[in-house]
Write a protein that holds these residues in place. Structure first.
Motif, PDB file in Angstrom:
ATOM      1  N   UNK A  93      -2.233   1.847  10.460  1.00  0.00           N
ATOM      2  CA  UNK A  93      -2.010   0.168   9.835  1.00  0.00           C
ATOM      3  C   UNK A  93      -0.339  -0.096   8.923  1.00  0.00           C
ATOM      4  N   UNK A  94      -0.158  -0.976   9.685  1.00  0.00           N
ATOM      5  CA  UNK A  94       1.093  -1.492   8.864  1.00  0.00           C
ATOM      6  C   UNK A  94       1.126  -1.965   7.468  1.00  0.00           C
ATOM      7  N   UNK A  95       1.993  -2.022   6.642  1.00  0.00           N
ATOM      8  CA  UNK A  95       1.925  -2.290   5.149  1.00  0.00           C
ATOM      9  C   UNK A  95       0.501  -3.572   4.786  1.00  0.00           C
ATOM     10  N   UNK A  96       1.102  -5.005   5.275  1.00  0.00           N
ATOM     11  CA  UNK A  96       0.356  -5.869   4.802  1.00  0.00           C
ATOM     12  C   UNK A  96      -1.215  -5.222   5.579  1.00  0.00           C
ATOM     13  N   UNK A  97      -1.178  -5.107   6.387  1.00  0.00           N
ATOM     14  CA  UNK A  97      -2.930  -4.278   7.363  1.00  0.00           C
ATOM     15  C   UNK A  97      -3.502  -2.465   6.355  1.00  0.00           C
ATOM     16  N   UNK A  98      -2.761  -2.254   5.639  1.00  0.00           N
ATOM     17  CA  UNK A  98      -3.332  -1.613   4.637  1.00  0.00           C
ATOM     18  C   UNK A  98      -3.439  -1.631   3.311  1.00  0.00           C
ATOM     19  N   UNK A  99      -2.818  -2.846   2.791  1.00  0.00           N
ATOM     20  CA  UNK A  99      -3.106  -3.740   1.802  1.00  0.00           C
ATOM     21  C   UNK A  99      -4.572  -4.697   1.907  1.00  0.00           C
ATOM     22  N   UNK A 100      -4.895  -4.812   3.377  1.00  0.00           N
ATOM     23  CA  UNK A 100      -6.126  -4.972   2.757  1.00  0.00           C
ATOM     24  C   UNK A 100      -7.410  -4.186   3.603  1.00  0.00           C
ATOM     25  N   UNK A 101      -7.161  -3.453   3.762  1.00  0.00           N
ATOM     26  CA  UNK A 101      -7.721  -1.986   3.613  1.00  0.00           C
ATOM     27  C   UNK A 101      -8.076  -1.996   2.494  1.00  0.00           C
ATOM     28  N   UNK A 102      -6.624  -1.175   1.175  1.00  0.00           N
ATOM     29  CA  UNK A 102      -6.916  -1.017  -0.422  1.00  0.00           C
ATOM     30  C   UNK A 102      -7.140  -1.777  -1.660  1.00  0.00           C
ATOM     31  N   UNK A 103      -6.717  -2.654  -0.586  1.00  0.00           N
ATOM     32  CA  UNK A 103      -5.670  -3.338  -1.935  1.00  0.00           C
ATOM     33  C   UNK A 103      -4.218  -3.136  -1.954  1.00  0.00           C
ATOM     34  N   UNK A 104      -4.022  -4.394  -3.317  1.00  0.00           N
ATOM     35  CA  UNK A 104      -2.948  -4.083  -3.467  1.00  0.00           C
ATOM     36  C   UNK A 104      -2.694  -2.697  -4.264  1.00  0.00           C
ATOM     37  N   UNK A 105      -1.269  -2.384  -4.446  1.00  0.00           N
ATOM     38  CA  UNK A 105      -0.410  -1.482  -5.555  1.00  0.00           C
ATOM     39  C   UNK A 105       0.501  -1.834  -6.130  1.00  0.00           C
ATOM     40  N   UNK A 106       0.667  -1.298  -6.955  1.00  0.00           N
ATOM     41  CA  UNK A 106       1.525  -1.551  -8.401  1.00  0.00           C
ATOM     42  C   UNK A 106       3.047  -0.710  -7.392  1.00  0.00           C
ATOM     43  N   UNK A 107       2.863   0.439  -7.339  1.00  0.00           N
ATOM     44  CA  UNK A 107       4.484   1.055  -6.322  1.00  0.00           C
ATOM     45  C   UNK A 107       4.642   2.085  -5.304  1.00  0.00           C
ATOM     46  N   UNK A 108       5.115   2.657  -5.242  1.00  0.00           N
ATOM     47  CA  UNK A 108       4.802   3.843  -3.674  1.00  0.00           C
ATOM     48  C   UNK A 108       4.013   4.253  -4.499  1.00  0.00           C
ATOM     49  N   UNK A 109       3.870   5.129  -5.865  1.00  0.00           N
ATOM     50  CA  UNK A 109       3.252   5.810  -6.365  1.00  0.00           C
ATOM     51  C   UNK A 109       1.679   5.906  -5.632  1.00  0.00           C
ATOM     52  N   UNK A 110       1.596   4.532  -6.502  1.00  0.00           N
ATOM     53  CA  UNK A 110       0.369   4.199  -6.365  1.00  0.00           C
ATOM     54  C   UNK A 110      -0.014   3.577  -5.327  1.00  0.00           C
TER      55      UNK A 110
END
Length: 528
Positions: free
Chosen positions: A376-393
């Motif tokens: 996934x690119x970042x937007x596809x990843x967000x759709x897959x796992x949900x939003x994150x607060x930072x890179x570590x999250x």
């Protein structure tokens, strides 16, 4: 290369002192001397003012060692003690006394913004204020000092990490961190050098070997590894002279919709160029002529629908399958994909709309074969796992996702990261030219091509990501960042393979004197 956590580095320091029977003061001396060697090799005594800002802990102690060696070698050095606290580490105090023994100009204290020295743009700043142990935001006046560094435009060299940068959590304010032109990192680079939110704090970095216990470094398992040529070459599977195309698998690429046949073409080309024995594309009818005409090496099977895939049926037995490229997310396509996944047992590489469909209907994740690879690119990843607060999250959520579903995820980015269970593999190849349409389709094809040849899924993901970036690095030398296209990347996959075993160029030896010149030098009187 392993990327050690701060706890592992502390343990490495402790074991080194114990096993090599040296004190922490001596280990600090070793670290500071290595920094000096690095600078001295490049500066060769240049009369450039060097401003060394030392904290009052061990990072500051490294700076004091550096200052002492630079002074002893005649450099123009000014040393400052950034007094953000009344506490001084014992090792810092030991090296403070050593520095006092070689100079009459003792370090100048800085305790507020009124104490900031004048620094010219052509000077050098050495940042030795905070190390990896920092666990709280910096005070306001220290933040002002960091901002002042940037305003001077002087070259800034940070020791171990840019001061103010946490190695295991995000930074609240970009002004809390020194923006380094170069960072000299001990033992290993830090993971934060490669994350989107924190990589900007050091333009370049290099690892210094300070002699930590080699057995500890070799035997210690790390959460993250940095992937370069050295790490991928052992994964390479050489070909037997008597092999044939059947030995390298039959890859099936499922995707495409009206107006997006190019994506399937790119993936299919990349798959074959990476070494798959056979490639078949499964596409809607509208793509038959374009794909056959542009890529004659591929075989083509068409869906019964003209513009989209609505019924995935084929009579071949592929080795591996890539799907989702240009697929679209029409309801009929989602139904077709679900029906296919219920019967499929073949290894999968899933990209683009394949991931978007999984995100829309997460129950389909249970149908994926173990060790399927998602890109996934970042937007596809967000759709897959949900939003994150930072890179570590984000990394934490991706690790949990891969463990739960037994999958491999390649997080695409400037430093693409392959995630499998609790392991992170950080890729070092690639460049801004890859920010172009179709480059992700090519990555899918490269990974699929390796998987088809029998590479383990984790190796295919790691090696494929490396080859993708390296192909772009070689291509960009000819066309530049702006003009790089996905097709260029495919054209240079072969060069990326060749580069794996290319030996570094040897320095050219100066020409030897001719016999006549040697005679002249040996018998100068004879020439008169």
């Amino acid at each position: 290369m392993k990327i050690f956590s701060k706890e592992q580095i502390y343990e490495g320091d402790r074991l080194t002192e114990e096993r090599q029977k040296i004190s922490s003061v001596e280990l600090m001396e070793r670290a500071g001397e290595q920094i000096f060697n690095w600078m001295h090799l490049r500066m060769q005594g240049a009369p450039v003012p060097i401003h060394i800002f030392c904290g009052i802990g061990n990072n500051g102690g490294d700076g004091l060692v550096l200052a002492r060696h630079l002074i002893l070698h005649g450099y123009h050095v000014k040393t400052y003690i950034v007094g953000y606290s009344n506490k001084r580490s014992d090792d810092f105090l030991a090296h403070y006394e050593r520095l006092k023994g070689v100079t009459k100009s003792w370090p100048e204290p800085i305790e507020n913004s009124n104490d900031f020295p004048e620094i010219d743009e052509k000077d050098i700043i050495v940042d030795a204020i905070f190390g990896i142990g920092l666990n709280r935001p910096v005070t306001d006046w220290v933040k002002e000092l960091f901002v002042y560094f940037r305003k001077t435009k002087a070259f800034t060299l940070s020791i171990d990490v840019p001061s103010g940068l946490f190695v295991d959590k995000p930074v609240a304010d970009e002004n809390d961190v020194v923006w380094a032109g170069f960072t000299l990192s001990f033992a290993s680079p830090k993971l934060v050098f490669f994350l989107p939110e924190t990589a900007k704090y050091t333009a370049q970095w290099e690892v210094l070997d300070i002699g930590l216990d080699p057995n500890y470094l070799i035997s210690t398992e790390t959460e993250a590894e940095l992937i370069s040529k050295v790490e991928v070459v052992p994964n390479y599977i050489p070909r037997d002279r008597f092999s044939h195309k059947g030995d390298f698998g039959h890859a099936l690429v499922i995707g495409g919709s009206y107006g997006k046949i190019g994506a399937v073409t790119l993936t299919s080309k990349a798959t074959l160029t990476t070494g798959a024995g056979l490639v078949t594309a499964y596409i809607p009818k509208c793509g038959y002529i374009p794909l056959q005409a542009s890529f004659p090496e591929a075989m083509v099977i068409t869906d019964r629908d003209e513009e989209k895939i609505i019924d995935i049926q084929f009579d071949i037995d592929p080795t591996v399958i890539g799907l989702g490229i240009g697929l679209g997310t029409h309801d009929d396509t989602i139904k077709a994909l679900e029906a296919f996944l219920k019967t499929n047992k073949k290894p999968l590489v899933i990209d683009a709309d394949g991931i978007n469909i999984l995100a829309k209907k997460k129950t389909l994740l249970k149908l994926l074969p173990e060790n399927s690879i998602l890109t996934p690119h970042p937007k596809e990843l967000e759709r897959l796992i949900g939003t994150w607060t930072d890179d570590f999250d984000k990394l934490s959520k991706v690790k949990a996702f891969t463990k739960k579903h037994k999958l491999i995820v390649i997080i695409k980015g400037a430093f693409s990261i392959t995630v499998f269970n609790d392991k992170l593999y950080v890729n070092t190849t690639g460049n801004p030219g890859l920010a172009t349409a179709g480059s992700g389709d090519v990555l899918t094809g490269i990974v699929l091509g390796l998987l088809s040849q029998g590479y383990h899924p984790t190796s295919a993901a790691i090696f494929g990501t490396y080859l993708h970036g390296k192909s772009a690095d070689l291509a960009v030398l000819q066309c530049g960042f702006e003009s790089l296209t996905a097709s260029h990347v495919i054209e240079y996959i072969g060069d990326a393979f060749i580069d794996l075993f290319k030996q570094p160029e040897q320095p050219v030896e100066p020409e030897t004197n001719t016999e006549a010149e040697k005679e002249k030098e040996a018998n100068p009187e004879k020439q008169k």
